[in-house]
Design a protein around this motif. Sequence first.
Motif, PDB file in Angstrom:
ATOM      1  N   PRO A  64       0.829  -1.217   0.000  1.00  0.00           N
ATOM      2  CA  PRO A  64       0.000   0.000   0.000  1.00  0.00           C
ATOM      3  C   PRO A  64       0.864   1.269   0.000  1.00  0.00           C
ATOM      4  O   PRO A  64       2.007   1.278   0.473  1.00  0.00           O
ATOM      5  CB  PRO A  64      -0.805  -0.122   1.306  1.00  0.00           C
ATOM      6  N   HIS A  65       0.278   2.371  -0.520  1.00  0.00           N
ATOM      7  CA  HIS A  65       0.946   3.670  -0.518  1.00  0.00           C
ATOM      8  C   HIS A  65      -0.065   4.741  -0.156  1.00  0.00           C
ATOM      9  O   HIS A  65      -1.240   4.646  -0.516  1.00  0.00           O
ATOM     10  CB  HIS A  65       1.545   3.967  -1.896  1.00  0.00           C
ATOM     11  N   THR A  66       0.386   5.766   0.530  1.00  0.00           N
ATOM     12  CA  THR A  66      -0.512   6.827   0.968  1.00  0.00           C
ATOM     13  C   THR A  66      -0.818   7.782  -0.184  1.00  0.00           C
ATOM     14  O   THR A  66      -0.074   7.869  -1.174  1.00  0.00           O
ATOM     15  CB  THR A  66       0.112   7.630   2.116  1.00  0.00           C
ATOM     16  N   ALA A  67      -1.900   8.528  -0.003  1.00  0.00           N
ATOM     17  CA  ALA A  67      -2.256   9.535  -0.999  1.00  0.00           C
ATOM     18  C   ALA A  67      -1.169  10.597  -1.105  1.00  0.00           C
ATOM     19  O   ALA A  67      -0.868  11.102  -2.194  1.00  0.00           O
ATOM     20  CB  ALA A  67      -3.594  10.172  -0.633  1.00  0.00           C
ATOM     21  N   GLU A  68      -0.532  10.944   0.018  1.00  0.00           N
ATOM     22  CA  GLU A  68       0.541  11.933  -0.003  1.00  0.00           C
ATOM     23  C   GLU A  68       1.735  11.433  -0.816  1.00  0.00           C
ATOM     24  O   GLU A  68       2.317  12.192  -1.605  1.00  0.00           O
ATOM     25  CB  GLU A  68       0.995  12.266   1.422  1.00  0.00           C
ATOM     26  N   GLU A  69       2.106  10.169  -0.635  1.00  0.00           N
ATOM     27  CA  GLU A  69       3.216   9.606  -1.405  1.00  0.00           C
ATOM     28  C   GLU A  69       2.901   9.619  -2.899  1.00  0.00           C
ATOM     29  O   GLU A  69       3.760   9.969  -3.733  1.00  0.00           O
ATOM     30  CB  GLU A  69       3.503   8.180  -0.941  1.00  0.00           C
ATOM     31  N   LYS A  70       1.677   9.253  -3.259  1.00  0.00           N
ATOM     32  CA  LYS A  70       1.287   9.262  -4.670  1.00  0.00           C
ATOM     33  C   LYS A  70       1.341  10.678  -5.245  1.00  0.00           C
ATOM     34  O   LYS A  70       1.771  10.885  -6.381  1.00  0.00           O
ATOM     35  CB  LYS A  70      -0.125   8.684  -4.821  1.00  0.00           C
ATOM     36  N   ASN A 236      -9.418   8.349   1.123  1.00  0.00           N
ATOM     37  CA  ASN A 236      -8.207   8.566   1.910  1.00  0.00           C
ATOM     38  C   ASN A 236      -6.990   7.872   1.301  1.00  0.00           C
ATOM     39  O   ASN A 236      -5.846   8.215   1.623  1.00  0.00           O
ATOM     40  CB  ASN A 236      -8.412   8.070   3.345  1.00  0.00           C
ATOM     41  N   ASP A 237      -7.229   6.906   0.430  1.00  0.00           N
ATOM     42  CA  ASP A 237      -6.137   6.209  -0.239  1.00  0.00           C
ATOM     43  C   ASP A 237      -5.765   6.841  -1.580  1.00  0.00           C
ATOM     44  O   ASP A 237      -4.831   6.390  -2.245  1.00  0.00           O
ATOM     45  CB  ASP A 237      -6.512   4.739  -0.478  1.00  0.00           C
TER      46      ASP A 237
END
Length: 366
Positions: A64-70, A236-237
Motif C-alpha cells: 500500500p501507498h498513501t495519498a501523499e506519497e502518490k 483517503n487512499d
Amino acid sequence: MCAYIAAFGTAVPEYRVPQADVQEAVRHMFGSRVPHLDRLLPIFEHGGIETRHFCVPLEWFLVPHTAEEKHRLFVEQAAALAERAVRRCLAGAGVEPSDVDHVLLVTTTGTATPSIDAYLCNRLSFRSDAKRTPIWGLGCAGGAAGLSRAYEYVKAFPKERCLLVAVELCSLTFIRNDASKSNLVATSLFADGAAAALVVGEEAFRRGETAAPRIVGTRSELWPDSLDVMGWDVTNDGLKVVFSKDIPTLVSQSMRGIVDRLIAPRGLADSDVETFALHPGGKKVLEAYEAALGLGAGALNASERVLRRYGNMSSATLLFVLEEAYGAASRPRNGSHGIAGALGPGFSSEMLLLEFNSGSAEGGKV
C-alpha cells in the motif's frame, strides 16, 4: 480561420511491463480476496494490450501507498515526463520554447498547485508572458478537448502558437485494497504517458513547408444523467476509479449521430472521411466504434497499435494515435478528411474534424 497541428511529441516512462506480468501480479495481490478471480483474469489476455509503461516498477504496487506519497510522485514524474514530450514536439516543429504563446495543460490522474505547466515553464524557459491554462478532470477526453480549446485560441489569435500538453500517470491511482471489478478492469487497461501537440494559427503556419493536419471543426457533447459512468471517487487512499460496463453500449447507440452532427454542416458524408484517430478506451470500445460507424477492416489500425503497445494512457492516448495516423510513415492523402475523438467523464464526447495538408518540403519553422 483554421488551425494546424504542426508537430507531435510523445514520451513514456522507463518501466515497460508485459501484460502477462501485470496479470500475474494481480493474481498475487487479489487471489485470496476476490471470489472466482480466475474468471475475471482473462480480461488481461483479451484486451488487445501486449505491453504498458509505468513510472514505478511493478513491485511498487505490491504494497500500500498513501495519498501523499502518490501526490509527490505525480508532481515529480509528471513534470519530467511532460518535459520529454514537449522537447520532442518543439524540435519536430523547428521552434524554441520562447516561440510558444500559450501552454495548455491537460491531466486527470493527479493534482498540483502550482500546476504542472508552471513546472514546465521553469524547466524549458518559456517566455515570462506566456499564457497558461491548466485543465483538470476530462479523463480520456482531455486530449481531444485540449486540441479543441487550442484550436479556438489560435482562431482568435491567428499569429500565435498554442502548446497542448497531456500527461497522465494512471498507475499512481491504483489502490491496493480496492478489490472491486472496476479496479480490476482499470488495472488491465491503464498506463502512463505524456504527449504534446503544437497548434498554430493561420498566420503562424508556413504553408508549403510542413505537412500537417488542419483542424476545421470540433464538436462537444454531454450525455444527460450520466455522471456515474466514468470518474473518480476521492478517498483517503487516493483517487478510486469509477468505470461503467455501459460505455461500449453508449458508443454503439450514440456515436453515429455525433459524427453526423460534426460532418454534415460542412457538406461532408461518411465516404468523405478517410482517417479515423479514435481514443482506444479498450478493445470493446473500439469494436463499438467499428459497429456504430460501419468501419471496415483496418480503419482503426492506428488506435489498435497504440493500445497494443501502450495501453490506455487516458488523455495522452489520443495524441499518440494522431501521431501514428498522421506521422511520416502513414500520411493520408492530401486534402483528405479525418476524425479524431475521445470519450470522458461527464459522460461526454469530444470530436474534431481534420483535413490533411501534405506540404511540399521537409522542415521549416511554423
